[in-house]
Design an enzyme around this catalytic site. Structure first.
Site, PDB file in Angstrom:
ATOM      1  N   ARG A 231     -39.987 -25.397 -14.327  1.00  0.00           N
ATOM      2  CA  ARG A 231     -38.939 -26.407 -14.258  1.00  0.00           C
ATOM      3  C   ARG A 231     -38.064 -26.268 -15.502  1.00  0.00           C
ATOM      4  NH1 ARG A 231     -39.891 -26.656  -9.651  1.00  0.00           N
ATOM      5  NH2 ARG A 231     -40.650 -28.430  -8.431  1.00  0.00           N
ATOM      6  N   GLU A 260     -30.098 -28.702 -12.106  1.00  0.00           N
ATOM      7  CA  GLU A 260     -29.724 -27.844 -10.970  1.00  0.00           C
ATOM      8  C   GLU A 260     -28.875 -28.645  -9.989  1.00  0.00           C
ATOM      9  OE1 GLU A 260     -33.431 -26.388  -9.476  1.00  0.00           O
ATOM     10  OE2 GLU A 260     -33.947 -25.516 -11.398  1.00  0.00           O
ATOM     11  N   HIS A 278     -32.973 -20.929  -8.345  1.00  0.00           N
ATOM     12  CA  HIS A 278     -34.248 -21.569  -7.959  1.00  0.00           C
ATOM     13  C   HIS A 278     -34.730 -21.047  -6.596  1.00  0.00           C
ATOM     14  CE1 HIS A 278     -36.869 -25.445  -8.326  1.00  0.00           C
ATOM     15  NE2 HIS A 278     -37.510 -24.468  -7.701  1.00  0.00           N
TER      16      HIS A 278
END
Ligand code: 8YV
Length: 312
Positions: A231, A260, A278
């Site tokens: 993360r 994000e 991601h």
């Protein structure tokens, strides 16, 4: 009577179709005013289908007073308020294990890419620069030292991948693990100092926020590479951007970011960083397995059985 399941955020279309065939599925993300919808209809839902991306915060859980089960697409639980769920006796399902391979593969793709400069050299060829000269030398991967922050399910698979590259592995966790043969570093700083590649594979959330700080990046040093498939919150992003700009670390391979899908534009022009959207678990095979687990967790709950994967 079909159980009423609220859907928070988009899921794979095939999963949405399958859930809609079994439940009275309501897509909250299609509501123009989700708060007003929840105020009027929130008490009608016993199930919530969500994802690691959208999660279930305390406000959403509170807006669903009849909620009994949450089934989340993803292994990360940092966006789900587990305490709020626990207090209400709501069961929480998620999708661990099935994505280990793909996330570990992506960690290794980033290790290879940032060290051997694969993406940068691809840009070099496309720009026509090969016609003007040779691409600069890169850094060898095989045999180098790989440090893993967070020796969980995914960390262990990354360690197995590293063995194939003859890389010595050490790890840092809150405490040493009895069933892990690799060396334990008592502090993250010690691990960073030792590592040629520091791979972040820990969980997100409050406990790991900012662990990879300016000091840790300094310990990794100008020959060390950072890879993050966990993360963005685990890394001090502003410090990382500075370290990359000033070449105080050798490079970074990043699949995750603090906000994000926002990625700091300061990174766009740098060749010492590889930027991925991601995507670590985004393969047909793994996404299908994750979708199946979301479905299986709901089916288990409504069938009166224990969830296949319950968050502790
Ligand atoms: C997903 C993830 O891309 O599983 C997780 O926790 O971060 C990823 O696999 C995503 O979060 C799904 O919403």
């Amino acid at each position: 009577m079909r159980h009423r399941v609220l859907q928070h955020g988009r899921l794979l279309p095939a999963l949405e179709t399958r859930l809609a065939a079994q439940y009275e599925l309501h897509p909250l993300w299609q509501e123009a005013d989700p708060q007003a919808f929840l105020a009027a209809h929130g008490s009608g839902f016993t199930g919530l289908a969500t994802s690691a991306r959208f999660g279930a915060d305390a406000a959403l859980i509170a807006a669903l007073p009849a909620l009994k089960v949450i089934s989340s697409f993803g292994v990360g639980l940092d966006t789900i308020d587990l305490d709020a769920a626990r207090r209400r006796g709501i069961e929480v399902g998620y999708t661990p294990e099935v994505l280990n391979d793909c996330v570990a593969d992506t960690a290794f793709a980033l290790v290879m890419d940032v060290a051997r400069r694969i993406s940068a050299s691809d840009r070099f060829v496309r720009r026509g620069d090969w016609l003007k000269g040779q691409f600069p030398l890169a850094t060898k991967v095989s045999g180098k030292r790989l440090g893993i922050l967070g020796m969980g399910r995914i960390g262990r698979v990354i360690a197995r991948r590293a063995a194939g590259f003859d890389m010595p592995v050490r790890y840092h966790n809150r405490r040493p693990l009895a069933d892990v043969e690799q060396g334990y570093a008592a502090s993250l700083k010690e691990l960073a100092e030792w590592s040629d590649f520091l791979v972040v594979a820990s969980a997100g959330g409050a406990e790991t926020r900012g662990l990879v700080s300016r000091e840790i990046l300094a310990a990794l040093g100008p020959e060390g590479f950072l890879v993050n498939i966990s993360r963005g919150s685990v890394v001090d992003q502003a410090a990382l951007v500075e370290a990359l700009q000033q070449q105080r670390i050798a490079g970074a391979g990043l699949d995750v970011f603090e906000h994000e899908p926002q990625v700091p534009e300061a990174l766009f022009g740098l060749d010492n960083v590889v930027l991925l959207p991601h995507l670590a678990s985004n393969t047909h095979e793994t996404r299908a397995a994750m979708a199946q687990r979301v479905e299986d967790n709901l089916a288990a709950f409504f069938g009166g059985r224990p969830l296949v994967s319950a968050a502790a």
